[in-house]
Write a protein that holds these residues in place. Sequence first.
Motif, PDB file in Angstrom:
ATOM      1  N   PRO A  53       0.800  -1.225   0.000  1.00  0.00           N
ATOM      2  CA  PRO A  53       0.000   0.000   0.000  1.00  0.00           C
ATOM      3  C   PRO A  53       0.835   1.279   0.000  1.00  0.00           C
ATOM      4  CG  PRO A  53      -1.014  -1.585   1.445  1.00  0.00           C
ATOM      5  CD  PRO A  53       0.268  -2.210   0.961  1.00  0.00           C
ATOM      6  N   ASN A  54       1.952   1.283   0.741  1.00  0.00           N
ATOM      7  CA  ASN A  54       2.741   2.521   0.794  1.00  0.00           C
ATOM      8  C   ASN A  54       3.490   2.801  -0.509  1.00  0.00           C
ATOM      9  OD1 ASN A  54       4.722   0.625   0.951  1.00  0.00           O
ATOM     10  ND2 ASN A  54       5.582   1.316   2.914  1.00  0.00           N
ATOM     11  N   GLU A  55       3.397   1.865  -1.459  1.00  0.00           N
ATOM     12  CA  GLU A  55       4.051   2.105  -2.758  1.00  0.00           C
ATOM     13  C   GLU A  55       3.034   2.531  -3.828  1.00  0.00           C
ATOM     14  OE1 GLU A  55       7.312  -1.447  -1.904  1.00  0.00           O
ATOM     15  OE2 GLU A  55       5.638  -1.786  -3.256  1.00  0.00           O
ATOM     16  N   LEU A  56       1.770   2.677  -3.406  1.00  0.00           N
ATOM     17  CA  LEU A  56       0.720   3.008  -4.369  1.00  0.00           C
ATOM     18  C   LEU A  56       0.263   4.460  -4.205  1.00  0.00           C
ATOM     19  CD1 LEU A  56      -1.455  -0.196  -3.842  1.00  0.00           C
ATOM     20  CD2 LEU A  56      -0.028   0.280  -5.844  1.00  0.00           C
ATOM     21  N   SER A  57      -0.211   5.054  -5.310  1.00  0.00           N
ATOM     22  CA  SER A  57      -0.754   6.421  -5.226  1.00  0.00           C
ATOM     23  C   SER A  57      -2.149   6.339  -4.605  1.00  0.00           C
ATOM     24  CB  SER A  57      -0.859   7.009  -6.622  1.00  0.00           C
ATOM     25  OG  SER A  57      -1.854   6.321  -7.345  1.00  0.00           O
TER      26      SER A  57
END
Lengths: 542, 367
Positions: free
Chosen positions: B131-135
């Motif tokens: 999740p922390n790598e997604l916009s």
Amino acid sequence: MPKPRITNTLYELSSKTMIKNTIYIISTIIFFALILLPPILGILIKWNTMQDVFNQPKLVSEALNAIAASFAVAFVVSSVDVIFGVPMAWMITRGKSKWLNVLDTLSDIPFIVPTATLGYSLLLFWSEPGGLSSLFGTPFVSPGWLLIILLHFAFSFPVVVRVMVGALLDYKLEYEQASRTLGAAPLTAARTVTFAILKPSVIASFTLAFARSLSETGATMMVAGVFVNGPIFIKNHINETGALVFVSFILIVLSSLVFVTIRLLGSKLRLPVNKVWPMTERKLSTSAVASSRNSVTLLVFFVVVLVPSLFVAIPAFEAVFAGILPEALSGLGLWGDYWQSMALSYLVGTVVTLLNVVIGLPMAIMIGRKKLGNGLSTIIDMLVNIPIIVPSVALGASLAIFWTENFSFIPEIWLLIFAHLSITYPYFVRSMSAAVERINIDLEEAGKTLGAKPLCIFRTITFPLAKYSMLSGAIMMFTRSVSETGATLVVSNLVTAPVLLVNWVKTGVPTMTLGLGCGFLILFSFIILLILRLVARGRRTY
Amino acid sequence: MPDVRLVNVTKKYGKIVAVDNVSLHIYDKEYFSLLGPSGCGKTTLLRLIAGLVHPDEGEIYIGNKLVNDVPPEDRDIGFVFQTFALFPHMNAWDNVTYGPRVKGFNVKKAETIGHEVLEMVKLHQRLDAYPNELSGGMMQRIAVARALAAGAQLLLLDEPLGQLDAKVRNDLRYEIRRMTKDLGLTAIHVTHDQSESMVISDRIAVIKRGRILQVGSPKELYMAPKSIFIAHFIGESNFLEGYVSSINGKQLTIELRGGTEIKVIQQNMRKGEGAVLAIRPETLVVEKGRKKKRNSMLGIIQRTTFEGTNIRYEVKLENQDLVVVVKPSMIEEWLNLGEKVTVNFSPEKIRVFAYPEAGLREELTVE
């Protein structure tokens, strides 16, 4: 109202980079010079005495057995702590009853009972004729490894509960709710989502309980019987420097290795969150199962932690009715020394708490805000833990060697204070740096854009938001210092209250007198803790 | 199939009544919005339907089943949280296939569903991303995909677009509606953004202080608001205060402050009763110069604002009341600041309400 000139001057000074750096450097120097290095150097100075041990294979084998026993006890205790502490924290945070607040406070009781007293209390409860044994005729649990496990469980259980209650309160409940809306039973949601996310806190609570068990000496001495673990071995060979250095060294190295391994591999440890057993977990999530789990947790807490911890207070009541109270309050006979030792304990506790707040605060900010960069801050963060994992008796012995051999002019009271500083420092820095880390940096930067100087930002933004954690850290330091026995025994000849109580036990002072002595210590600590809690709760928390 | 019925549902938090005796019927396959200002109780209502909070009174039915005591995992719903609540320790694929896994689907079936929903939200290429790598937009799509993968027929969305920037928000709202319609789902969408609810919903319930004020299609709510608050909260309105000076059949004459009379069509008002006129800015006709005639007032342009599609005028009327007039910027001739104008009212487009007991200001309060 205009600010006093002195405040303005301090605010101005705090914005100067040189002043800020100086404070951080001094704090780091004090950490290394006063907290971390003396216990390690004390051992290294006497490095060559280890040769004496290697010449006695029997002693080496005894020492290694003692160390193995320490690790085995610590592992069993911290595992059981997690097994019962996590459900207890869950019950406290997720339950709806108002009584859970009381339960939350009760779970702190073993914190405030001085460890030596706690050991004595457990001995009375489990082994002596006045306790459980009166029901069975023979000692229910004789001094030895089982009693040590029961003791270590009693004093390390609150550590796990405290850490997990904090973690569960900070946890964003939406993750668990999302899991439930996707069809997960409560147990599945807790296992695959909540505790998977809270894994660092579970590991941290395990580590703290493990460290506490490894290093505890005072209480362990009271219940050990013929069982020997690391700290007891050191205590038994306190006059044989080689043996002391050997066991301390191995304990420090092994426990450091264990903690570094946990720290490095803990984050990579994959919990089994992918596999799900929907039907079984659904059955285990029913309210009947939850009630049974809560009942077992409560039973364990009351029977194994709370009642044994407070058992020592019962003779205190008898003492009050037997007319010993006036004698005790007037300071006659034994009681003169008792009140002196109490005054010394609380004086040392206060001085140590205040000093550590002053020297630990800049360190906590440095770690929390990663002022030294990611890598260096992590290393310092790990080093701060070391004094917790050194057995307190080894730490005391090592400090005694270091200070008396190099700085023999230092008064004994300062040795005592230095020892307590080392032991309690990590509790404050841990708690405070975590609090600083949790505060959104945007808030401090907002303060900066509004023209506030660093000291002003700390006073008006950081401190109000972190004051509860600061207080928790201070409470832990104070209670730990007042109850410390192992290091105190070896570092000086000064008699603090826990040391005096250990002496009373050894010299066979009547149970009622001993009970009353312990009762006073618990009562005063409880009152101080209560006042501090009320002060913290009286103000608004954020 | 999942229609949702709430019967006299009340939920209190201490002394605060979050949901106050609400009854509501959301039809099968309907896209329904709960619209209201912050703190009005709309999210609590959605959480009651999801089973994340329990009602103090009343009954909740999903399909024909009373679900008051049914836990969330057994309600067969999909819930999209405002913060998305994507599990941070799982990658996109594990998040999306979580529902099928915990429901005990076999691995093959779970994987097939996972691929289908990821195809639907066009995020197949980011299976391994955490999740922390997604916009924000991607996280939102994964959150929707995760809710859909659980196989629910009832999709609950709690301000699902609130954290996204305007452009992404506009694109995604059409996409969410399209997906739910394609799959034949019932969707309940909570929002405080009236323009979002207007474009996405089949019907909307407007909520204020825990109570439902009106339920209707976006057109009904805009064209025929049943209260001053709805005329204010849905779209934009000018409010002019006056009283009923005469009644002639269905035609009322309202005398405004300063003596100007406006003729309107309305029933159920008494002579002498206080009245509030609600007038949409685009229904006012403004022309240069002073040409006093029936149903018109003179005024001066006090402010002009260019909004791209429209130009917006604030006109100070001769009785000192202020009205807003909106005109298409590319079509109409622009008026200048300070210019003297005549504002013409269209009686059939004016809504008349009895003057509220608590006062107009209180009635318009959003919080």
